[in-house]
Each structure stands twice: as structure tokens, then as C-alpha cells.
Design an enzyme around this catalytic site. Structure first.
Site, PDB file in Angstrom:
ATOM      1  N   ALA A  78      -8.338  -0.348 -17.410  1.00 13.41           N
ATOM      2  CA  ALA A  78      -8.027   0.363 -16.177  1.00 13.41           C
ATOM      3  C   ALA A  78      -7.163   1.580 -16.472  1.00 13.41           C
ATOM      4  O   ALA A  78      -6.319   1.562 -17.369  1.00 13.41           O
ATOM      5  CB  ALA A  78      -7.305  -0.570 -15.208  1.00 13.41           C
ATOM      6  N   SER A 130     -12.658 -12.550 -12.248  1.00 20.06           N
ATOM      7  CA  SER A 130     -11.664 -13.497 -12.748  1.00 20.06           C
ATOM      8  C   SER A 130     -12.345 -14.653 -13.457  1.00 20.06           C
ATOM      9  O   SER A 130     -13.439 -15.068 -13.095  1.00 20.06           O
ATOM     10  CB  SER A 130     -10.809 -14.039 -11.604  1.00 20.06           C
ATOM     11  OG  SER A 130      -9.867 -14.973 -12.097  1.00 20.06           O
ATOM     12  N   HIS A 190      -5.106 -12.725  -5.889  1.00 25.85           N
ATOM     13  CA  HIS A 190      -5.483 -13.858  -6.746  1.00 25.85           C
ATOM     14  C   HIS A 190      -4.544 -13.937  -7.943  1.00 25.85           C
ATOM     15  O   HIS A 190      -4.027 -15.003  -8.278  1.00 25.85           O
ATOM     16  CB  HIS A 190      -6.932 -13.707  -7.200  1.00 25.85           C
ATOM     17  CG  HIS A 190      -7.302 -14.530  -8.398  1.00 25.85           C
ATOM     18  ND1 HIS A 190      -6.943 -14.180  -9.689  1.00 25.85           N
ATOM     19  CD2 HIS A 190      -7.969 -15.697  -8.516  1.00 25.85           C
ATOM     20  CE1 HIS A 190      -7.374 -15.089 -10.534  1.00 25.85           C
ATOM     21  NE2 HIS A 190      -8.010 -16.026  -9.857  1.00 25.85           N
ATOM     22  N   ASN A 191      -4.336 -12.808  -8.618  1.00 31.48           N
ATOM     23  CA  ASN A 191      -3.490 -12.806  -9.807  1.00 31.48           C
ATOM     24  C   ASN A 191      -2.037 -13.117  -9.475  1.00 31.48           C
ATOM     25  O   ASN A 191      -1.345 -13.793 -10.237  1.00 31.48           O
ATOM     26  CB  ASN A 191      -3.587 -11.456 -10.522  1.00 31.48           C
ATOM     27  CG  ASN A 191      -4.881 -11.298 -11.290  1.00 31.48           C
ATOM     28  OD1 ASN A 191      -5.880 -11.917 -10.974  1.00 31.48           O
ATOM     29  ND2 ASN A 191      -4.877 -10.448 -12.298  1.00 31.48           N
ATOM     30  N   GLU A 194      -1.776 -16.688  -9.010  1.00 31.36           N
ATOM     31  CA  GLU A 194      -1.830 -17.264 -10.363  1.00 31.36           C
ATOM     32  C   GLU A 194      -0.449 -17.243 -11.017  1.00 31.36           C
ATOM     33  O   GLU A 194      -0.033 -18.236 -11.637  1.00 31.36           O
ATOM     34  CB  GLU A 194      -2.827 -16.461 -11.192  1.00 31.36           C
ATOM     35  CG  GLU A 194      -2.973 -16.898 -12.641  1.00 31.36           C
ATOM     36  CD  GLU A 194      -3.880 -15.940 -13.410  1.00 31.36           C
ATOM     37  OE1 GLU A 194      -3.473 -15.501 -14.508  1.00 31.36           O
ATOM     38  OE2 GLU A 194      -4.967 -15.609 -12.909  1.00 31.36           O
TER      39      GLU A 194
END
Length: 487
Positions: A78, A130, A190-191, A194
Site C-alpha cells: 500500500a 483477510s 476487522h484488523n 483482531e
């Protein structure tokens, strides 16, 4: 020319290679390119040998090998490299062709790139992926967003390669998330979740190791048992496995030789920063980020351990828990589950706030199911989240869904005991503690912010609302004139 390819992929690091192999295994012809040509050639001659691939030495060759509408997925780091490749691709593509970014991209960059690419007559898709290397190969969780017109074209490929769940193992963990940067925002949350899950598990481990003195064999048994119940998840499963691995370079267990200094790639920090911007209390991911930051000053902590004292004046360690071990293990399990519920509740509150802020029509139940398989936070628990939003699409907070209300209520006595015991023993549990503080703050109709507003008005005339007047009506008091005069 030979048969045109269905899909193009740029970037053959491990994730890119595995994703390309996954796409090809589902019956698609795949064209691949890598900036270092030898990497592409080694892939074509090695893992891709005999399979339906086209190796391309230039981006021009890749574009020429694709059937219309061309679908080109970038699996590169990225940042500026993505912009550079986009600028290279644009003059080579035709209206309706699709550029896909599968990296861990900051959502605002995807917002900008979607607008830019669409202005060139092309379509753009920012897709969170993911599941790590194994997920990329066998079935990841995929969170696509961007140009809505791109979805019908990428859907057959993405849903074919995604992880599958459900009674018949036929529900793909991939669905359109929303416009512009919505997909990458959902991947970021999501991360962040996590981060929270991992920190909570680490705190449970540390309590059982430090307070109860459990061996790695005993910890293996505990996590194996936990993985059979409501905590059943990928992270609990791999934690169990970690405690069984012997050191291949010496005696003992490998986990005990791993330095307690954690790194971070930034997505947890992004979620925390954006939560502050939105004014939502995503406290658990923030504490998880800070816990990693504190772990990073390892040398400083070693020096501090020789100086700073804990309970009973001891350096570094506290005292051993004197109650029943098995009872406390079960209480830790309940504290972990309750804290996990809070973590996900906070994540979905942030998604709800972001959806309003950015005009994204997110389906929160679908978001939960995107994470049900293939990804790092996959867990049986996510089915309950889907059910909660199906029952009430306007649910303000997961804690208010009957299943989660009951689950936290049943666990809270154990949760409070664990947090209090950890504090008494001097064992840090920042994630357990902040989850409980959030729960206690959220369940109270009244908080001490009345005093805070009085303080702000006293020193800065910031004004305040009154409990006996309509909301939105602001007041200012002359506190200096009204105060009791000092004697």
C-alpha cells in the site's frame, strides 16, 4: 493470440502468488506480472507449471492478454506504488475496465482513487483481503467496495475464491460492502478487532501463567477446551497449537523463547484515530495498540523492573492467586468472552458511525458474515452478531441484543473478579479492564460529565445544557460570582 485471460494480477509476493493460484484453481485463466521479471518467470516455471496462467513481462503485455472488461488486481504494498501502477494502467485500459486494489490500504486513499479512476471512464474496486497466506490460497474473507458497476464483473471470481460457510458450506465470505472506501474501512475495523482479540487472549494467558503458574501443557489443554465452546475461533485454535510447539533450536517450548516485544502495521492505529475523529469510544482497540507500544520499550521495561515495586513491595511480579485454580480458569474464560463481546460491539458502533459520516449503505449483519470464515477473526460467535442485526437492523449496540445482554450479565461477576484480582496481583489487563469500564459506562444513565462541563464552563465559558431544560438549549453561569467565598 491464444485464449484471453479472465483475470490479471500484479505483484507476486506470497499473498499475490497464492491468490493467483486460488483464482486459477476455480477454472479461470490468470495473467500475472511482477516488477522483477525473474520472480514471474520462477512462478510460471514452478508453482504455476502446467496450470492455466499467462506470464507477462510488462504491464502492457498483461493488459493485452485480458478479455474485456479487463479485471486487474494489484497485490502490492500500500502507498505510492499503487498510485504509480494506476497511472501506468489508465492509458492502457478501456472504458468499463476494472482496477482492483487488494492491499491493506487506508480507506481515504481508496475514496480518492475511486473518484480519480472513475473520472478516466474506468471502474475501481478497493477490496480488503483477510486470512493471510493460507487464506489467500484456500479461501480468504473478502471485503470489496468501490465503483458499484464493478461488482457484477468481479463477483463470480471473488465469490468463487472466497472462504465458504453455512450448513452446506456454500455461503461465500464475500459480498459487496459499499461505495468508494467502504471495503477498506470494513477491513480496517476487522484488523482493529483482531488487535483487541489478540490482546484479550494474551491477557488471559498471562493471568493463567503468572497468577496460576500453569505449564504450557496445561495451557494447551485449557485453550483446547475453550475452543469447543462459545469461544470457538481461529485465534483460540492457533493459541492452543502454539503451546504444543517445542523449540527447534534448543530445549523447552518455543513460545517461551519469543521476545515479548510486539510490532504493528498501522491498521489498529488507524481505527483508533478514526474513532476519535468520529467521537465514538473504541477503547479496546486503542488499549490493544497501546499495549503493543508498551511492549516495544522492552529494554526500558527491563530497567524499570529493577526499580519499580508491585504488590507487597515485590519487583516485577505480584503474588500467586490463592483460590481454586479451575474456578479461576473458568472465570478468566467468562471475562474473555464478555470482553470480546464489548470489542465487537465497539467495532460495529464505529462502522455505524462511519456509514453515516460517509453515506455508506452498510449491511452490518453481512459484515459479520464476511468475517465468519477465511479471516483471522473468524469465529462461531459471528453467527450471533448476524442474527442480532437480522432481528433489528437498527440495533444501536450489540450489548442491547438479547443474546449478548444475557451473555454479559451471566459473565459479569466472573469478569469483575478477574479484573479486580489482576489489579490486586499487579498483573496488567488493560483490555479486560477497559472493556469492563466501557460496559459500566454504557449501562449508566448518569455519568460524571456534569462536573466536567461545569469545570469547562468555569474556566472557559464553554456553556452547558441543563437537566431541567430542553436539550440543545445552552447556558453559562458566572461561577466566580456564585461560588462560596473562601474564608
Amino acid at each position: 493470440m491464444s485464449e484471453l485471460a479472465d483475470f490479471g494480477l500484479i505483484g507476486l509476493a506470497v499473498m499475490g502468488e497464492n491468490l493467483a493460484l486460488n483464482v486459477e484453481s476455480r477454472g479461470f485463466r490468470v495473467a500475472v506480472y511482477n516488477r522483477t521479471t525473474s520472480v514471474m518467470e520462477e512462478f510460471i516455471a514452478g508453482r504455476a507449471a502446467g496450470k492455466n496462467f499467462v506470464g507477462c513481462k510488462t504491464i502492457e503485455d498483461l493488459v493485452a492478454s485480458l478479455a474485456a472488461p479487463r479485471k486487474v488486481m494489484l497485490m502490492v504494498k500500500a502507498g505510492p506504488a499503487v498510485d504509480a501502477i494506476i497511472d501506468t494502467l489508465i492509458p492502457l485500459l478501456s472504458p468499463g475496465d476494472i482496477i482492483i486494489d487488494g492491499g491493506n490500504t487506508y480507506y481515504e486513499h481508496t475514496e480518492r482513487r475511486t473518484k480519480y479512476v472513475e473520472e478516466q471512464g474506468l471502474l475501481y474496486c478497493g477490496c480488503g483481503v483477510s486470512g493471510g497466506e493460507e487464506g489467500a490460497l484456500k479461501g480468504p474473507s473478502m471485503m470489496p467496495g468501490g465503483s458499484p458497476d464493478a461488482w457484477p464483473h468481479v463477483k463470480p471470481i471473488f465469490q468463487a475464491i472466497a472462504a465458504k460457510v453455512g450448513p452446506n458450506n456454500d455461503i461465500p465470505c464475500c459480498e459487496w460492502v459499499g461505495p468508494r472506501g467502504a471495503g477498506h474501512y470494513v477491513k480496517m475495523v476487522h484488523n482493529g478487532i483482531e488487535y483487541g482479540d489478540m490482546q484479550l487472549i494474551c491477557e488471559a494467558y498471562f493471568l493463567m501463567k503468572e497468577a496460576l503458574g500453569l505449564s504450557n501443557d496445561e495451557l494447551y489443554d485449557v485453550f483446547a477446551e475453550w475452543n469447543k465452546g462459545e469461544l470457538d475461533s481461529y485465534l483460540i485454535e492457533i493459541t492452543r497449537d502454539i503451546f504444543s510447539v517445542k523449540d527447534d533450536q534448543g530445549d523447552g517450548y518455543l513460545v517461551d523463547k519469543v521476545l515479548d516485544r510486539a510490532g504493528a502495521k498501522g491498521t489498529g492505529k488507524w481505527m483508533s484515530q478514526l474513532a476519535l475523529d468520529l467521537g465514538v469510544p473504541s477503547t479496546l482497540v486503542t488499549e490493544a495498540v497501546y499495549a503493543r507500544s508498551l511492549s516495544a520499550v522492552k529494554d526500558e521495561r527491563v530497567r524499570a523492573a529493577e526499580v519499580l515495586k508491585g504488590p507487597h513491595g515485590e519487583h516485577c511480579h505480584g503474588t500467586t492467586y490463592e483460590g481454586d485454580k479451575q474456578t479461576f480458569v473458568e472465570q478468566i474464560r467468562q471475562a474473555l468472552y464478555a470482553s470480546k463481546i464489548v470489542s465487537y460491539a465497539q467495532g460495529f458502533v464505529q462502522l455505524q458511525a462511519a456509514a453515516i459520516e460517509h453515506d455508506w449503505p452498510l449491511n452490518f449483519g453481512d459484515c459479520a458474515m464476511l468475517w465468519r470464515g477465511g479471516c483471522i477473526i473468524r469465529a462461531v460467535f459471528l453467527d450471533r452478531i448476524k442474527e442480532a442485526f437480522d432481528a433489528n437492523p437498527k440495533l444501536e449496540n450489540l450489548l442491547l441484543a438479547p443474546y449478548f445482554t444475557d451473555a454479559v450479565d451471566k459473565a459479569q461477576d466472573a469478569w469483575r473478579h478477574v479484573v479486580a484480582t489482576a489489579a490486586t496481583l499487579g498483573i496488567p489487563t488493560p483490555a479486560f479492564s477497559t472493556a469492563l469500564a466501557y460496559y459500566d459506562g454504557y449501562r449508566r444513565a448518569t455519568l460524571p460529565a456534569n462536573l466536567l462541563q461545569a469545570q469547562r464552563d468555569y474556566f472557559g465559558a464553554h456553556t452547558f445544557e441543563r437537566t431541567d431544560k430542553p436539550r440543545g438549549e445552552m447556558f453559562h453561569a458566572e461561577w466566580l460570582d456564585l461560588r462560596k467565598q473562601p474564608s
